[in-house]
Design an enzyme around this catalytic site. Sequence first.
Site, mmCIF file in Angstrom:
data_model
loop_
_atom_site.group_PDB
_atom_site.id
_atom_site.type_symbol
_atom_site.label_atom_id
_atom_site.label_comp_id
_atom_site.label_asym_id
_atom_site.label_seq_id
_atom_site.Cartn_x
_atom_site.Cartn_y
_atom_site.Cartn_z
ATOM 1 N N ASP A 10 0.418 -1.132 0.059
ATOM 2 C CA ASP A 10 0.435 -0.082 0.168
ATOM 3 C C ASP A 10 0.631 1.384 -0.048
ATOM 4 O O ASP A 10 1.973 1.251 0.016
ATOM 5 C CB ASP A 10 -0.869 0.432 1.068
ATOM 6 N N SER A 11 0.238 2.546 0.238
ATOM 7 C CA SER A 11 0.932 3.642 0.307
ATOM 8 C C SER A 11 1.706 3.544 1.415
ATOM 9 O O SER A 11 2.347 4.745 1.520
ATOM 10 C CB SER A 11 0.283 4.427 -0.498
ATOM 11 N N TYR A 42 -0.915 8.803 -2.054
ATOM 12 C CA TYR A 42 -0.986 7.703 -3.271
ATOM 13 C C TYR A 42 -3.023 8.475 -4.492
ATOM 14 O O TYR A 42 -2.798 9.597 -5.355
ATOM 15 C CB TYR A 42 -1.702 6.324 -3.615
ATOM 16 N N CYS A 73 -4.353 -2.067 -1.754
ATOM 17 C CA CYS A 73 -4.308 -0.046 -2.021
ATOM 18 C C CYS A 73 -5.921 -0.273 -3.387
ATOM 19 O O CYS A 73 -5.377 -1.006 -4.410
ATOM 20 C CB CYS A 73 -3.126 -0.035 -2.721
ATOM 21 N N GLU A 151 -2.342 8.110 8.612
ATOM 22 C CA GLU A 151 -1.238 7.796 9.078
ATOM 23 C C GLU A 151 -0.687 9.002 9.872
ATOM 24 O O GLU A 151 0.728 8.289 10.204
ATOM 25 C CB GLU A 151 -0.433 8.662 7.245
ATOM 26 N N CYS A 183 -11.022 2.345 0.057
ATOM 27 C CA CYS A 183 -9.314 2.927 0.245
ATOM 28 C C CYS A 183 -8.813 2.355 1.618
ATOM 29 O O CYS A 183 -10.043 2.419 2.915
ATOM 30 C CB CYS A 183 -9.250 4.379 0.810
ATOM 31 N N HIS A 185 -7.195 2.814 3.585
ATOM 32 C CA HIS A 185 -6.988 3.329 5.264
ATOM 33 C C HIS A 185 -8.135 3.084 5.894
ATOM 34 O O HIS A 185 -7.926 4.007 7.672
ATOM 35 C CB HIS A 185 -6.428 4.948 5.109
HETATM 36 N N1 DGL Z 1 -4.240 3.051 0.772
HETATM 37 C C1 DGL Z 1 -5.095 3.165 -0.797
HETATM 38 C C2 DGL Z 1 -5.916 2.529 -1.377
HETATM 39 O O1 DGL Z 1 -6.318 1.950 -0.821
HETATM 40 C C3 DGL Z 1 -4.209 4.946 -0.901
HETATM 41 C C4 DGL Z 1 -4.300 5.206 0.275
HETATM 42 C C5 DGL Z 1 -3.739 6.850 0.073
HETATM 43 O O2 DGL Z 1 -2.771 6.854 -0.108
HETATM 44 O O3 DGL Z 1 -3.980 7.685 -0.959
HETATM 45 O O4 DGL Z 1 -6.218 3.082 -1.958
#
Ligand code: DGL
Length: 268
Positions: A10-11, A42, A73, A151, A183, A185
């Site tokens: 992931d990012s 990302y 991700c 984060e 997402c 996160h």
């Molecule tokens: N967690 C990632 C996703 O599911 C990317 C989040 C990001 O860095 O913007 O898209």
Amino acid sequence: MAQVTIGVFDSGVGGLTVARALREALPGARLLYLADTAHVPYGGRPLAQIRDFALQIIDFLFTQGADAVVMGCNMSAASGADEVAHARFPRPVFAVVDPGSRAAQAVTRGTVGVIATQGTVTSGIYGRTLRALGVAQVHEQACPAFVPLVERGLDDGPEVEAAVAAYLAPLRDAGVDTLVFGCTHYPYLRAPIARFLGPGVALVDPADLLAAEVAAAFPAAVVPAPTEHRFFCSGAPDSLLREGPRLLGLPIPRVERVDVPVEQVVTF
Ligand code: DGL
């Protein structure tokens, strides 16, 4: 028989929601987790660039011994990296969007909301996938403030509540009965999101069904076994070292540094 090794990336720390689900479903698997912290977030980056990052990282995880790679991700799936990877690599690559959409389709009464990064929303991948599954109404909402909050280690409190209210009010007003975390996160914000939407809205974390699918492909890893996971990052290791143990439920004793584009590995 050799231990099954699953690569996840992931990012940043978001993919740990996927790693956690994988650990629960495949307690005998060794995980290789890569956080592309040099490029987090990302969300606002062009999808072509995300696809390049993803393919480099997938290649790296396979060279480190992964039997399969799970793209933790959604942006990578939105970029179509898995389709290119299927043609390029002989081992399996799993993505979150299909299982997430199927899980939502199974519970919805007809109106699904999807919260995701700007890139994933712009790609329209959830709308296309959900509508192809027969979901009548799909409302997608970008939530650009969420990834930086997570984060930083924030998962609740006034700053989070304000962002949740701003992004989710349109979805609540549209009458969504099911909300997909588009997402990886965002499941960390489950509590304030559930409070805001109330008990009538089902919350879907794609990681659960995804992990079940990976477990079905690697039944040997469903049997618990001692494992030594490895953690990599391309930029600052801070969020992984600070938030990782809490989010993953495991100690992260060391993080190895790898450049993306991949050039070399250095241990912190
Ligand atoms: N967690 C990632 C996703 O599911 C990317 C989040 C990001 O860095 O913007 O898209």
